[in-house]
Design an enzyme around this catalytic site. Sequence first.
Site, mmCIF file in Angstrom:
data_model
loop_
_atom_site.group_PDB
_atom_site.id
_atom_site.type_symbol
_atom_site.label_atom_id
_atom_site.label_comp_id
_atom_site.label_asym_id
_atom_site.label_seq_id
_atom_site.Cartn_x
_atom_site.Cartn_y
_atom_site.Cartn_z
ATOM 1 N N SER A 13 0.825 -1.203 0.000
ATOM 2 C CA SER A 13 0.000 0.000 0.000
ATOM 3 C C SER A 13 0.858 1.252 0.000
ATOM 4 C CB SER A 13 -0.864 -0.019 1.258
ATOM 5 O OG SER A 13 -1.422 1.239 1.488
ATOM 6 N N TYR A 21 -2.545 -1.308 10.875
ATOM 7 C CA TYR A 21 -2.716 -1.815 9.507
ATOM 8 C C TYR A 21 -1.514 -1.426 8.641
ATOM 9 C CZ TYR A 21 -3.827 -1.234 4.599
ATOM 10 O OH TYR A 21 -3.740 -1.230 3.235
ATOM 11 N N LYS A 62 1.773 -3.640 6.756
ATOM 12 C CA LYS A 62 2.239 -3.587 5.355
ATOM 13 C C LYS A 62 3.753 -3.366 5.334
ATOM 14 C CE LYS A 62 -1.544 -4.490 3.350
ATOM 15 N NZ LYS A 62 -1.728 -5.812 2.753
HETATM 16 C C1 UD1 Z 1 -6.141 4.434 3.490
HETATM 17 C C2 UD1 Z 1 -4.713 4.162 3.088
HETATM 18 C C3 UD1 Z 1 -4.647 3.047 2.092
HETATM 19 C C4 UD1 Z 1 -5.373 1.831 2.601
HETATM 20 C C5 UD1 Z 1 -6.806 2.213 2.863
HETATM 21 C C6 UD1 Z 1 -7.539 1.002 3.402
HETATM 22 C C7 UD1 Z 1 -3.359 6.189 3.072
HETATM 23 C C8 UD1 Z 1 -2.845 7.335 2.281
HETATM 24 N N1 UD1 Z 1 -4.138 5.342 2.440
HETATM 25 O O1 UD1 Z 1 -6.785 5.017 2.423
HETATM 26 O O2 UD1 Z 1 -3.307 2.713 1.884
HETATM 27 O O3 UD1 Z 1 -5.302 0.807 1.661
HETATM 28 O O4 UD1 Z 1 -6.824 3.250 3.842
HETATM 29 O O5 UD1 Z 1 -8.788 1.310 3.854
HETATM 30 O O6 UD1 Z 1 -3.081 6.054 4.237
HETATM 31 N N2 UD1 Z 1 -13.307 10.498 3.117
HETATM 32 C C9 UD1 Z 1 -14.318 11.383 3.425
HETATM 33 N N3 UD1 Z 1 -15.509 10.882 3.864
HETATM 34 C C10 UD1 Z 1 -15.726 9.537 4.013
HETATM 35 C C11 UD1 Z 1 -14.680 8.644 3.694
HETATM 36 C C12 UD1 Z 1 -13.478 9.152 3.257
HETATM 37 O O7 UD1 Z 1 -14.152 12.603 3.307
HETATM 38 O O8 UD1 Z 1 -16.821 9.157 4.448
HETATM 39 C C13 UD1 Z 1 -12.025 11.019 2.633
HETATM 40 C C14 UD1 Z 1 -10.850 10.720 3.555
HETATM 41 O O9 UD1 Z 1 -10.711 11.671 4.545
HETATM 42 C C15 UD1 Z 1 -9.700 10.695 2.561
HETATM 43 C C16 UD1 Z 1 -10.331 10.203 1.258
HETATM 44 O O10 UD1 Z 1 -11.728 10.396 1.415
HETATM 45 O O11 UD1 Z 1 -9.245 11.990 2.368
HETATM 46 C C17 UD1 Z 1 -10.065 8.735 0.979
HETATM 47 O O12 UD1 Z 1 -10.355 7.993 2.146
HETATM 48 P P1 UD1 Z 1 -10.388 6.397 2.162
HETATM 49 O O13 UD1 Z 1 -11.208 5.900 1.037
HETATM 50 O O14 UD1 Z 1 -10.759 5.977 3.535
HETATM 51 O O15 UD1 Z 1 -8.906 5.991 1.828
HETATM 52 P P2 UD1 Z 1 -7.520 6.400 2.513
HETATM 53 O O16 UD1 Z 1 -7.714 6.814 3.909
HETATM 54 O O17 UD1 Z 1 -6.821 7.310 1.591
#
Ligand code: UD1
Length: 348
Positions: A128, A155, A159
Amino acid sequence: MKRIKVLVTGGAGYIGAHTVVELHKSGYDAVIADNLSNSSEDVLTGIEKITGEKPVFERVDCTDYNALADLFLRHKDISYAIHFAAFKAVGESVSDPMKYYRNNLISLINLIEIMTSAGESSIVFSSSCTVYGQPSANYLPVGEDAPLQPAQSPYGKTKQMCEDILKDASQAMKERLKVISLRYFNPVGAHPSALIGELPMGVPQNLLPFVAQTAAGVREFLNVWGDDYNTPDGSCIRDYIYVCDLAKAHVAALDRMTERNGKMDENIEYYNLGTGRGLSVLEVIDLFKRANSVDVPFKIAPRRPGDVEQVWADPSKANKVLGWRADTPVESVMQSAWKWEKRIRGME
Ligand code: UD1
């Protein structure tokens, strides 16, 4: 040419299932090993409908050494594995770290020990971008040479630890173990047939499943976690990669290990898998709405602890060396996510 058999641990999971489909298309025979802890046998039916062939399925928990060793006795001709089987919920890993260390580390250790004791082996590992943490501005987009940073969650630590284990093992067993570690950015979307896709258990934590559920009316609104980041629109930036493109990268990695396409320079190699384009949370919402002509109500909420501000990939190494590119247009990706959501909600 003789077909090569590949063990796909976690092959009934989200990325695993899409990879099994791509392996089939590319002339590899997949053997799925999955304990169905976060997936269901319906996925196998989906794969069968897409490929026209019932996938070989072994209900095995990779943390069970004897069960995994028995599997290799039943399939003596397997020397290639793609290792997906792992837990991946960041929040849960903070509240229940032992569950993550036990599952994610022991599965890999068992796999390495069992495979290498039988002879030459090759493992593609599901890693990841979390290993990079928040890269400093001069390392954006992130190449493989960006410094690794202490992970923010158990988590993420698993990795990093798994990559360390693979590195040490491949150095110590130069003649026996080849490894390609694929560092995924944010996998999204579903197969265009909508027969397989991401099945979040409970309330989804990842962005796209939450967006799709909100559009479907399952959730009243989406929380955008923070609009005061140092980014053009204030929301976080990620590199969203289409799951079918990601699946194809695993085939490209195998082609390199099997020398169907090139030859490995070292016996452990790392590749960043992303599109090379960063999208903000607000841009994702907008793209989803426009691609599908649906509404996605959202509210701005406080930052989510542990979120990195912005990270996106420099995929040029994978483009050049693996001959692979994530080239599905983002509109199609958003449409695939919506088609899948409608299917699982019985809306079509
Ligand atoms: C993270 C990890 C990734 C891992 C994944 C597993 C990092 C950069 N990435 O992904 O390696 O495989 O978790 O779950 O650490 N968001 C909202 N509202 C929501 C959900 C998400 O605003 O309800 C935003 C988050 O704040 C983030 C983006 O969407 O900025 C993506 O979030 P998400 O899909 O959870 O992935 P990561 O946190 O990037």
